[in-house]
Write a protein that holds these residues in place. Structure first.
Motif, PDB file in Angstrom:
ATOM      1  N   LEU A  50      -4.082  -4.653   8.191  1.00 16.88           N
ATOM      2  CA  LEU A  50      -4.505  -3.256   8.316  1.00 16.88           C
ATOM      3  C   LEU A  50      -3.461  -2.291   7.752  1.00 16.88           C
ATOM      4  O   LEU A  50      -3.798  -1.354   7.016  1.00 16.88           O
ATOM      5  CB  LEU A  50      -4.781  -2.921   9.782  1.00 16.88           C
ATOM      6  CG  LEU A  50      -6.040  -3.555  10.380  1.00 16.88           C
ATOM      7  CD1 LEU A  50      -6.138  -3.236  11.864  1.00 16.88           C
ATOM      8  CD2 LEU A  50      -7.278  -3.091   9.642  1.00 16.88           C
ATOM      9  N   VAL A  51      -2.181  -2.520   8.076  1.00 18.52           N
ATOM     10  CA  VAL A  51      -1.126  -1.652   7.552  1.00 18.52           C
ATOM     11  C   VAL A  51      -1.022  -1.795   6.033  1.00 18.52           C
ATOM     12  O   VAL A  51      -0.870  -0.807   5.312  1.00 18.52           O
ATOM     13  CB  VAL A  51       0.224  -1.968   8.242  1.00 18.52           C
ATOM     14  CG1 VAL A  51       1.371  -1.276   7.532  1.00 18.52           C
ATOM     15  CG2 VAL A  51       0.175  -1.560   9.697  1.00 18.52           C
ATOM     16  N   GLY A  52      -1.123  -3.021   5.540  1.00 22.67           N
ATOM     17  CA  GLY A  52      -1.062  -3.241   4.094  1.00 22.67           C
ATOM     18  C   GLY A  52      -2.220  -2.592   3.361  1.00 22.67           C
ATOM     19  O   GLY A  52      -2.040  -2.000   2.288  1.00 22.67           O
ATOM     20  N   ALA A  53      -3.418  -2.681   3.935  1.00 21.16           N
ATOM     21  CA  ALA A  53      -4.583  -2.057   3.303  1.00 21.16           C
ATOM     22  C   ALA A  53      -4.430  -0.531   3.285  1.00 21.16           C
ATOM     23  O   ALA A  53      -4.745   0.114   2.276  1.00 21.16           O
ATOM     24  CB  ALA A  53      -5.850  -2.457   4.030  1.00 21.16           C
ATOM     25  N   ALA A  54      -3.945   0.043   4.389  1.00 19.23           N
ATOM     26  CA  ALA A  54      -3.749   1.497   4.430  1.00 19.23           C
ATOM     27  C   ALA A  54      -2.704   1.929   3.409  1.00 19.23           C
ATOM     28  O   ALA A  54      -2.872   2.940   2.720  1.00 19.23           O
ATOM     29  CB  ALA A  54      -3.325   1.925   5.833  1.00 19.23           C
ATOM     30  N   LEU A  55      -1.632   1.160   3.278  1.00 16.50           N
ATOM     31  CA  LEU A  55      -0.588   1.488   2.313  1.00 16.50           C
ATOM     32  C   LEU A  55      -1.099   1.382   0.876  1.00 16.50           C
ATOM     33  O   LEU A  55      -0.812   2.237   0.033  1.00 16.50           O
ATOM     34  CB  LEU A  55       0.609   0.560   2.523  1.00 16.50           C
ATOM     35  CG  LEU A  55       1.949   0.977   1.964  1.00 16.50           C
ATOM     36  CD1 LEU A  55       2.371   2.318   2.523  1.00 16.50           C
ATOM     37  CD2 LEU A  55       2.992  -0.067   2.297  1.00 16.50           C
ATOM     38  N   ALA A  56      -1.886   0.354   0.598  1.00 16.97           N
ATOM     39  CA  ALA A  56      -2.438   0.184  -0.751  1.00 16.97           C
ATOM     40  C   ALA A  56      -3.435   1.297  -1.088  1.00 16.97           C
ATOM     41  O   ALA A  56      -3.440   1.819  -2.207  1.00 16.97           O
ATOM     42  CB  ALA A  56      -3.098  -1.181  -0.877  1.00 16.97           C
ATOM     43  N   VAL A  57      -4.266   1.677  -0.122  1.00 17.29           N
ATOM     44  CA  VAL A  57      -5.227   2.761  -0.366  1.00 17.29           C
ATOM     45  C   VAL A  57      -4.482   4.068  -0.632  1.00 17.29           C
ATOM     46  O   VAL A  57      -4.834   4.821  -1.547  1.00 17.29           O
ATOM     47  CB  VAL A  57      -6.195   2.907   0.831  1.00 17.29           C
ATOM     48  CG1 VAL A  57      -6.961   4.214   0.771  1.00 17.29           C
ATOM     49  CG2 VAL A  57      -7.162   1.737   0.857  1.00 17.29           C
ATOM     50  N   HIS A  58      -3.431   4.334   0.147  1.00 13.80           N
ATOM     51  CA  HIS A  58      -2.648   5.552  -0.073  1.00 13.80           C
ATOM     52  C   HIS A  58      -1.960   5.514  -1.439  1.00 13.80           C
ATOM     53  O   HIS A  58      -1.863   6.535  -2.127  1.00 13.80           O
ATOM     54  CB  HIS A  58      -1.608   5.732   1.034  1.00 13.80           C
ATOM     55  CG  HIS A  58      -0.922   7.041   0.967  1.00 13.80           C
ATOM     56  ND1 HIS A  58       0.294   7.205   0.351  1.00 13.80           N
ATOM     57  CD2 HIS A  58      -1.287   8.275   1.404  1.00 13.80           C
ATOM     58  CE1 HIS A  58       0.653   8.467   0.420  1.00 13.80           C
ATOM     59  NE2 HIS A  58      -0.282   9.141   1.062  1.00 13.80           N
ATOM     60  N   GLY A  59      -1.498   4.344  -1.864  1.00  8.44           N
ATOM     61  CA  GLY A  59      -0.879   4.210  -3.184  1.00  8.44           C
ATOM     62  C   GLY A  59      -1.862   4.488  -4.312  1.00  8.44           C
ATOM     63  O   GLY A  59      -1.503   5.076  -5.334  1.00  8.44           O
TER      64      GLY A  59
END
Length: 157
Positions: A50-59
């Motif tokens: 979940l944290v990785g997906a949120a970080l990738a979407v923000h990127g």
């Protein structure tokens, strides 16, 4: 000028967030795959994903500045902020040094051009912000291909 000349400035933060996000998603998948029967591994894996997906979407949402010259017009675009200047109104340019580089344009008389602020404030600025990873040599080669001389070599300085 009938050809389109384009320079996309690299955004280091965008690359870091994308790589970190994808790495956390992969690490979460590995954590679940190691021992899917234990609740701690599953919880850790889901949180990492979940944290990785949120970080990738923000990127993916970070917009890089784009410089473009086409059809007699110079255009600077960063997200929804777009500056358009007729090509014949630009006399020279200069790259401001610093941690985050900026591009200053001058009119044909050698005076700095003013642009509206990026944050919709009442002030104006005399430069267009680029990114810290933007090489001054790349900006100089882009402007040379576009046909805009540097300020130190302009006829009006």
């Amino acid at each position: 000028m009938s050809e389109t000349v384009r320079l996309v400035c690299p955004a280091g933060r965008k690359h870091v967030e994308l790589w970190a996000g994808y790495a956390l998603v992969a690490l979460g998948a590995v954590a679940v795959a190691v021992d899917p029967s234990h609740w701690a591994n599953v919880t850790l894996g889901v949180l990492l994903v979940l944290v990785g997906a949120a970080l990738a979407v923000h990127g993916h949402m970070i917009k890089s500045p784009v410089l473009e010259v086409s059809d007699g017009e110079f255009r600077y675009e960063r997200g929804r902020y777009i500056v358009r200047v007729p090509f014949h109104d630009i006399g020279s340019y200069h790259v401001l040094p610093g941690r985050i580089r900026s591009l200053g344009l001058c009119d044909t008389a050698g005076r700095p051009k003013r642009f509206p602020s990026l944050q919709n404030r009442r002030t104006s600025r005399a430069y267009l912000p680029l990114t810290g990873m933007t090489s001054p040599a790349k900006v100089e080669s882009f402007m040379a291909v576009a046909g805009i001389p540097p300020r130190k070599r302009s006829l009006t300085s």
